[in-house]
Design a protein around this motif. Structure first.
Motif, PDB file in Angstrom:
ATOM      1  N   VAL A   1       0.850  -1.193   0.000  1.00  0.00           N
ATOM      2  CA  VAL A   1       0.000   0.000   0.000  1.00  0.00           C
ATOM      3  C   VAL A   1       0.885   1.244   0.000  1.00  0.00           C
ATOM      4  CG1 VAL A   1      -1.658   1.329   1.338  1.00  0.00           C
ATOM      5  CG2 VAL A   1      -1.986  -1.119   1.033  1.00  0.00           C
ATOM      6  N   LEU A   2       1.937   1.200   0.808  1.00  0.00           N
ATOM      7  CA  LEU A   2       2.855   2.343   0.821  1.00  0.00           C
ATOM      8  C   LEU A   2       3.435   2.588  -0.564  1.00  0.00           C
ATOM      9  CD1 LEU A   2       4.969   2.151   4.085  1.00  0.00           C
ATOM     10  CD2 LEU A   2       3.095   3.680   3.537  1.00  0.00           C
ATOM     11  N   VAL A   3       3.898   1.515  -1.183  1.00  0.00           N
ATOM     12  CA  VAL A   3       4.509   1.634  -2.507  1.00  0.00           C
ATOM     13  C   VAL A   3       3.506   2.224  -3.493  1.00  0.00           C
ATOM     14  CG1 VAL A   3       5.291   0.283  -4.478  1.00  0.00           C
ATOM     15  CG2 VAL A   3       6.231  -0.168  -2.217  1.00  0.00           C
ATOM     16  N   LEU A   4       2.278   1.735  -3.440  1.00  0.00           N
ATOM     17  CA  LEU A   4       1.270   2.229  -4.380  1.00  0.00           C
ATOM     18  C   LEU A   4       0.979   3.710  -4.129  1.00  0.00           C
ATOM     19  CD1 LEU A   4      -1.116  -0.836  -4.459  1.00  0.00           C
ATOM     20  CD2 LEU A   4       0.318   0.025  -6.322  1.00  0.00           C
ATOM     21  N   ILE A   5       0.892   4.089  -2.861  1.00  0.00           N
ATOM     22  CA  ILE A   5       0.657   5.510  -2.562  1.00  0.00           C
ATOM     23  C   ILE A   5       1.804   6.344  -3.107  1.00  0.00           C
ATOM     24  CG2 ILE A   5       0.531   7.218  -0.706  1.00  0.00           C
ATOM     25  CD1 ILE A   5      -0.890   5.141   0.995  1.00  0.00           C
ATOM     26  N   GLY A   6       3.034   5.880  -2.829  1.00  0.00           N
ATOM     27  CA  GLY A   6       4.206   6.627  -3.284  1.00  0.00           C
ATOM     28  C   GLY A   6       4.200   6.746  -4.794  1.00  0.00           C
ATOM     29  N   ALA A   7       3.945   5.630  -5.479  1.00  0.00           N
ATOM     30  CA  ALA A   7       3.970   5.641  -6.939  1.00  0.00           C
ATOM     31  C   ALA A   7       2.880   6.553  -7.478  1.00  0.00           C
ATOM     32  CB  ALA A   7       3.781   4.222  -7.460  1.00  0.00           C
ATOM     33  N   ALA A   8       1.665   6.441  -6.908  1.00  0.00           N
ATOM     34  CA  ALA A   8       0.562   7.247  -7.411  1.00  0.00           C
ATOM     35  C   ALA A   8       0.848   8.731  -7.228  1.00  0.00           C
ATOM     36  CB  ALA A   8      -0.727   6.847  -6.696  1.00  0.00           C
TER      37      ALA A   8
ATOM     38  N   VAL B   1      10.928   0.106  11.498  1.00  0.00           N
ATOM     39  CA  VAL B   1      11.281   0.290  10.085  1.00  0.00           C
ATOM     40  C   VAL B   1      10.040   0.641   9.280  1.00  0.00           C
ATOM     41  CG1 VAL B   1      12.211  -0.817   8.037  1.00  0.00           C
ATOM     42  CG2 VAL B   1      13.213  -1.303  10.254  1.00  0.00           C
ATOM     43  N   ALA B   2       8.947  -0.085   9.537  1.00  0.00           N
ATOM     44  CA  ALA B   2       7.727   0.146   8.760  1.00  0.00           C
ATOM     45  C   ALA B   2       7.205   1.563   8.995  1.00  0.00           C
ATOM     46  CB  ALA B   2       6.673  -0.888   9.143  1.00  0.00           C
ATOM     47  N   VAL B   3       7.185   1.993  10.256  1.00  0.00           N
ATOM     48  CA  VAL B   3       6.730   3.356  10.556  1.00  0.00           C
ATOM     49  C   VAL B   3       7.656   4.362   9.887  1.00  0.00           C
ATOM     50  CG1 VAL B   3       6.427   5.043  12.390  1.00  0.00           C
ATOM     51  CG2 VAL B   3       5.658   2.710  12.738  1.00  0.00           C
ATOM     52  N   TYR B   4       8.960   4.101  10.008  1.00  0.00           N
ATOM     53  CA  TYR B   4       9.926   5.055   9.462  1.00  0.00           C
ATOM     54  C   TYR B   4       9.755   5.205   7.958  1.00  0.00           C
ATOM     55  CZ  TYR B   4      14.047   7.908   9.603  1.00  0.00           C
ATOM     56  OH  TYR B   4      14.885   8.971   9.559  1.00  0.00           O
ATOM     57  N   MET B   5       9.609   4.062   7.271  1.00  0.00           N
ATOM     58  CA  MET B   5       9.511   4.142   5.824  1.00  0.00           C
ATOM     59  C   MET B   5       8.222   4.846   5.409  1.00  0.00           C
ATOM     60  SD  MET B   5      12.351   3.170   5.012  1.00  0.00           S
ATOM     61  CE  MET B   5      12.271   3.447   3.254  1.00  0.00           C
ATOM     62  N   ALA B   6       7.132   4.602   6.153  1.00  0.00           N
ATOM     63  CA  ALA B   6       5.870   5.264   5.818  1.00  0.00           C
ATOM     64  C   ALA B   6       6.029   6.777   5.940  1.00  0.00           C
ATOM     65  CB  ALA B   6       4.769   4.760   6.746  1.00  0.00           C
ATOM     66  N   ILE B   7       6.636   7.215   7.045  1.00  0.00           N
ATOM     67  CA  ILE B   7       6.789   8.653   7.256  1.00  0.00           C
ATOM     68  C   ILE B   7       7.776   9.233   6.247  1.00  0.00           C
ATOM     69  CG2 ILE B   7       7.650  10.348   8.908  1.00  0.00           C
ATOM     70  CD1 ILE B   7       6.492   8.501  11.090  1.00  0.00           C
ATOM     71  N   TYR B   8       8.835   8.460   5.989  1.00  0.00           N
ATOM     72  CA  TYR B   8       9.838   8.903   5.016  1.00  0.00           C
ATOM     73  C   TYR B   8       9.191   9.136   3.655  1.00  0.00           C
ATOM     74  CZ  TYR B   8      13.413   8.363   1.454  1.00  0.00           C
ATOM     75  OH  TYR B   8      14.188   8.547   0.348  1.00  0.00           O
ATOM     76  N   LEU B   9       8.302   8.208   3.303  1.00  0.00           N
ATOM     77  CA  LEU B   9       7.641   8.300   1.997  1.00  0.00           C
ATOM     78  C   LEU B   9       6.914   9.637   1.863  1.00  0.00           C
ATOM     79  CD1 LEU B   9       6.773   6.458  -0.516  1.00  0.00           C
ATOM     80  CD2 LEU B   9       4.618   6.286   0.690  1.00  0.00           C
ATOM     81  N   PHE B  10       6.125   9.979   2.872  1.00  0.00           N
ATOM     82  CA  PHE B  10       5.343  11.214   2.773  1.00  0.00           C
ATOM     83  C   PHE B  10       6.241  12.448   2.810  1.00  0.00           C
ATOM     84  CE2 PHE B  10       1.978   8.292   4.084  1.00  0.00           C
ATOM     85  CZ  PHE B  10       1.041   8.601   3.115  1.00  0.00           C
TER      86      PHE B  10
END
Lengths: 484, 645
Positions: free
Chosen positions: A79-86, A326-335
């Motif tokens: 889901v993170l990847v899809l949000i980032g890509a979109a 890691v999961a939290v960090y990557m999610a926040i990093y993405l945004f």
């Protein structure tokens, strides 16, 4: 397992792959269709794939003879990847038109790369891992060099390709070593073998692990496999850089976590040293080298190296709390990253893109809203409470401390202090320097809305941490309980 | 009501301090003075209830610290001792507040001044109502802060700033002692609540403690440390140097803080801790000697000073010495009695002096005054009352001014102690009484009699406004009557019921003091009359005599005039070396070492590293590939060595 069940399990990936082909056909045969339409269709497809993942109940299902795995961890990361890509495709639409690289292949390639990422995340076998990784990488090599007439873009694409091939070679070599010593490429079998092993693993196996780790570390641009990052980030067209910095980082990190925590979960003692080392090196280099950068894209390259280092601190803990960190960090990093690139894409003066830090001077006076959003993002990147970036760091450092990695946590905090310097310098430049020429207005609804979304996520995280933190917790639980 | 007394001044301080701008000068004066007058009325009611009604109590406010074995609350402990202090503090403070309305009328930051005064009062009330050491320390430091702010109130004046800093620093020395004493008490008793500690004292009377390898009587060590704190705040010999300089503050401040209340905090603290000091006879002996020495020292210095406020300041110092040696011979009630009467007449003297200064347009040098009695008759009469109360004028066996009762009982108690220290204190008390009489009337005669030294100032002298005079009447009533009225309660027959459990005395010295020979009772009066006569001779009859004497006894005169060279000595021993040390630490220690290695050093190293890290990025593909390979090789090598070795 029947083929029908296999298809259901991999439905989002299959759907996206099909969509990519259809979009390609549309572009080729309908001459008059605009890139924008294709892009919007791609975004819709990504959103639909996200919905499929959200609705699908394939938790813990293994498909395609054990090559493909669906679990909570994968869902969260996908889901993170899809949000980032979109979000990055949305941002790229206008940029493509302005940069005269308005070709319909661009969104198609990005969708293909996204398919690769989803496959990476779901990989349950060394072979399917490699498949996904290469699908993603090949698409990205092409988009990095998308402006064929630009020397810098071609150079960036070439560098990325050559070094990426080297990394792939390492990865394959490592896989062959592991296969040679265990007789299997399946994650499940590998996990069983390591779990039943009494004595310390042989040196050959460790060599294999080191090579695999190196190959994956290249994808997340961790030191010392990071060298491509600054050059490619700077050289590639900005819409491509935005894409590179967001979704693929999340996907590669998810892959690294899955491989190390899954099949190699019982060898924590062996790989922990590697992760600690590359985490330290990434945090320090990311922090120090960024100080002297004046090009904001290059700065973001070092920033992402540093952030990857921080996220790896959580992985180094090798615990469920670490994976959650890691999961939290990557999610926040993405945004955060998407938000910053929205600002960078808006940095245009008289129809020409600018990317020097000095061009931000006095932004608070020429465009106060954008300056405010950028300041919030920068404070968040620096890890200043109550913004989201602080909590990202908090979770990974907590996990490291709980695992007894005190030195790592302390050095990490110190590195984040150094890093705060260049983030805050941008705030200073925006707010305290005399304004230079204002950016072109309007920046466009796409950029404005993406910037607004990511800033809101960062600012409101402290009030509504639930979706990210709970999701990450579920993901971590799924991974650690499934792997053991 | 106890809570109201303590917190009304705080409310006033907050209102006047933070909202002074919107309240205006008049509003700030009203809220602070009104709050204090109300508090004073409440205090009188509480005094009747607690001291005369025998209704001592403790009001718990809320838990302050609860950390492991260390637990304490904010609580107001109101017994006779506290009730007396409540009355003294709030009444004098209320009077000073009202007086300040007139005295400070031309100042440009009136709300700030009123806020500081009320803040001080709050801290002082906190100090006297504390039910544990830590809360007392809070009040103790708070009054120190308020004192600092008020001494330096006129911050444009460098001398006022210097005096404020000096007061703060000298008090730090005492406060360290106090803090160590508290820590020692906690170490020995495991608690900081007075009730708990007092209950344990008897059992620990013989405990010893090892300090730097020397076995010492624990209680004595603690009491001496606490006494160091008292010495600092009450300006006893050695730590007294800040008090005369503190006169740089506005005169109402001198009256309130540096005469009536704060400087008596040390006396109060020792009385409050009487259950501890009673079991530490050696500490009491030290207290006696220090108190007596201070009484004499300050009196001799007072003889030669020319600044009207400094004379009164040294007089305060000397009277505090009296109180301390009374404590030293276990006559706590006598000390408190003297504290109370002293508060009235010393505040009267200071405010009277303020009235003189006001009349003379902020002239403080007595040599430039003279003959003022017909210009400011009311002030003149009030100063007479104050001086007579200070010298302890009265007719033995009949009646007298406030100071007569209290000073006599102090001196008699010293005689009745029948110890070496007591005898020392007694004779010094007599001598100091002579000197007190002399310098008090010297002040009176120089200021109000003789020929005006400055004709111009003399002609423009004017009586103070009513708002400044009326408060003085209240104090004058106290200075006249406080001794006679309260004698039976404080040290007379009703004393046991009056004090209740607030003081502990193992050996009733007051009873013995009542049975001393007649010559002991008469001696202070006799020397006082001699002192007054001498002053009259020197400054009315033969005004040339002082100059002549100063000429003849020049070394002695200079010794006294220069305050026994304490300031010069301290300057040489402490201040200059400290400055030198500070400068060298700043230049070489902080500048070169800390900054060099710390902020500056780290910053430059960071910059350096950053530049190098930036250079790693050469742009050549084969460099990058090489780095990746080297990374893998390093990692594998490291594992090889680890598994093999």
């Amino acid at each position: 397992m029947s083929i029908g069940a296999d298809i259901v399990a991999a439905l989002p990936e299959l759907f996206l792959a099909g969509t990519a082909i259809i979009l390609l056909m549309l572009g080729v045969f309908m001459r008059d269709i605009s890139t924008r339409s294709i892009g919007l269709l791609a975004v819709a497809a990504l959103a639909f794939a996200g919905a499929l993942i959200y609705l699908g109940d394939g938790r813990g299902t293994v498909a395609f003879n054990g090559l493909f795995l669906n679990d909570g961890f994968g869902d969260f990361m996908k889901v993170l990847v899809l949000i980032g890509a979109a979000l990055t495709i949305v941002m790229a639409l206008r940029g493509l038109e302005q940069e005269q690289m308005n070709q319909f292949e661009f969104p198609v390639l990005l969708v293909l790369a996204t398919v690769g990422m989803l496959m990476m995340i779901s990989a349950n076998d060394l072979i399917s891992l490699y498949m996904g990784l290469e699908l993603q990488s090949l698409a990205l090599y092409v988009v990095a060099a998308f402006r064929r007439d630009s020397l810098r873009s071609s150079e960036a694409g070439l560098k990325y390709f050559v070094l990426g091939s080297l990394a792939s070679g390492m990865l394959l070599y490592g896989m062959s070593m592991v296969y040679g010593f265990t007789g299997s490429t399946s994650f499940d079998v590998l996990a069983q073998v390591f779990a039943s092993q009494e004595d310390a693993p042989s040196i050959g196996l460790i060599v294999g692990i080191v090579f695999i780790a190196a190959g994956l570390a290249f994808k997340i641009s961790a030191v010392p496999f990071h060298m491509w990052t600054p050059d490619v980030y700077e050289g590639a067209p900005t819409p491509v850089t935005a894409f590179l910095a967001a979704a693929p980082k999340v996907a590669a990190m998810a892959l690294l976590v899955r491989v190390l925590m899954g099949p190699f979960g019982d060898l924590v003692a062996q790989w922990q040293q590697i992760v600690v080392f590359i985490a330290l090196a990434s945090m320090l280099l990311g922090s120090f080298a960024a100080i002297v950068q004046s090009n904001i894209k290059r700065l973001m390259a070092y920033s992402s190296i540093g952030h990857v280092g921080f996220a790896l601190v959580g992985l180094a803990a090798g615990s469920e709390a670490g994976v959650r960190g890691v999961a939290v960090y990557m999610a926040i990093y993405l945004f955060m990253t998407v938000g910053v690139f929205a600002v960078i894409l808006a940095m245009r003066v008289n129809g020409r893109a600018v990317e020097a830090m000095d061009d931000l001077k006095g932004l608070s006076k020429t465009n106060p809203l954008m300056a405010l959003a950028m300041a919030a993002l920068m404070f968040s990147m620096a890890g200043i409470p109550p913004l989201a970036g602080f909590f990202g760091k908090f979770y990974v450092f907590m996990a490291a401390v709980e695992a007894g990695l005190f030195e790592l946590a302390v050095i990490g905090v110190l590195a984040s202090v150094v890093a705060a310097y260049y983030y805050l310098r941008i705030v200073k430049v925006m707010y305290f320097d005399e304004p230079v020429e204002a950016f072109d207005k309007p920046v466009g609804s796409e950029l404005a809305s993406v910037l607004a979304i990511s800033t809101l996520v960062i600012v409101l995280f402290v009030l509504i941490p639930g979706p990210i933190v709970d999701g990450a917790a579920t993901a971590a639980e799924a991974l650690t309980s499934a792997g053991r | 009501m106890d809570v109201a007394i303590v917190f009304l001044p705080l409310v006033g301080a907050i209102l006047a301090g933070f909202f002074g701008r919107s309240l205006g000068d008049r509003g700030a004066q009203l809220v602070t003075s009104g709050g204090l007058v109300l508090a004073a009325l409440f205090s009188i009611i509480v005094f009747f209830d607690v001291a005369l009604g025998g209704n001592a109590r403790t009001t718990e406010l809320f838990t302050w610290i609860d950390s492991g074995a260390f637990e304490l609350s904010w609580a107001l402990r109101v017994d006779t001792l506290t009730a007396i202090m409540f009355c003294v503090v709030t009444i004098v403070s209320a009077i000073v507040h009202i007086y300040s309305i007139g005295y400070m009328s031309e100042d440009k930051s009136i709300p700030r001044f009123m806020a500081y005064l009320s803040l001080f009062t709050f801290f002082m009330l906190m100090l006297v109502s504390a039910d544990n050491f830590v809360q007392m320390f809070f009040g103790w430091e708070g009054v120190g802060l308020a004192s600092y702010l008020l001494i330096g109130f006129w911050y444009e004046k460098p001398s006022a700033n210097a005096a404020a800093i000096k007061a703060f620093l000298v008090n730090r020395v005492g406060d360290v002692g106090f803090a160590l004493g508290i820590a020692g008490a906690f170490l020995l008793f495991g608690a900081v609540q007075f009730d708990v500690v007092f209950g344990l004292v008897e059992g620990q009377a013989d405990a010893s403690v090892s300090i730097f390898g020397i076995e010492a009587h624990a209680l004595t060590a603690i009491c001496l440390l606490l006494f160091v704190g008292a010495m600092g705040k009450s300006a006893q010999l050695g730590l007294h140097t800040w008090l005369p300089d503190a006169m740089e503050g506005p005169t109402p401040v001198s009256a309130l803080i540096h005469a009536a209340t704060m400087v008596t905090a040390g006396v109060f603290m020792l009385c409050r801790l009487s259950p501890m000091f009673e079991y530490a006879p050696v500490a009491l002996e030290v207290v006696t000697y220090v108190g007596a020495a201070t009484a004499l020292f300050a009196a001799t210095v007072g003889l030669t000073q020319t600044d009207i406020k400094r004379v009164i300041a040294y007089s305060t110092c000397s009277q505090l010495g009296y109180m301390f040696f009374a404590i030293g011979v276990s006559a706590y009630s006598a000390a408190m009695f003297h504290l109370m009467t002293h508060a009235f007449f010393k505040a009267l003297l200071f405010l009277g002096a303020g009235s003189v200064i006001h009349a003379m347009h902020h002239e403080q040098d007595m040599r430039k005054m003279g003959g003022l009695y017909n210009k400011i008759p009311v002030t003149y009469a009030l100063m007479w009352i104050g001086s007579l109360a200070l010298v302890g004028f009265g007719i033995p066996g009949v009646t007298g001014f406030a100071g007569f009762y209290s000073k006599d009982i102090v001196i008699e108690a010293a005689y009745a102690a029948e110890s070496a220290a007591g005898g020392f204190a007694f004779w010094i008390g007599i001598v100091a009484a002579l000197l007190t009489a002399f310098y008090s009337f010297r002040l009176l005669f120089m200021t109000f009699h003789g020929r005006p030294a400055d004709q111009h100032a003399y002609e423009h002298a004017h009586e103070s406004p009513r708002v400044m005079v009326w408060p003085l009447y209240v104090l004058a009533i106290g200075a006249v009557l406080a001794g006679a009225v309260f004698y039976p309660y404080f040290v007379g027959d009703a004393r046991e019921a009056f004090w209740g459990n607030s003081l502990l005395v193992l050996h009733d010295i007051i009873e013995e003091a009542h049975h001393v020979p007649f010559w002991v009772k008469a001696a202070p009066m006799v020397v006082t009359v001699i002192g007054i006569a001498l002053a009259w001779l020197f400054y009315i009859m033969a005004p040339s005599l002082p100059g002549l004497l100063a000429e003849r006894l020049r070394p002695l005169y200079l010794f006294s005039f220069n305050k026994w060279y304490f300031d010069e000595l301290y300057d040489r021993i402490f201040v200059r070396p400290a400055f030198h040390l500070g400068r060298s630490l700043w230049k070489s220690g902080d500048g070169a070492l800390i900054d060099g290695l710390g902020p500056d050093g780290v910053a430059s190293v960071t910059r350096n590293l950053a530049a190098r890290a930036g250079k790693l990025q050469s742009g050549y593909l084969y460099h990058y590939a090489f780095a990746m390979m080297i990374g893998v090789v390093l990692l594998i090598t490291w594992y090889m060595f680890r598994t093999m070795g």
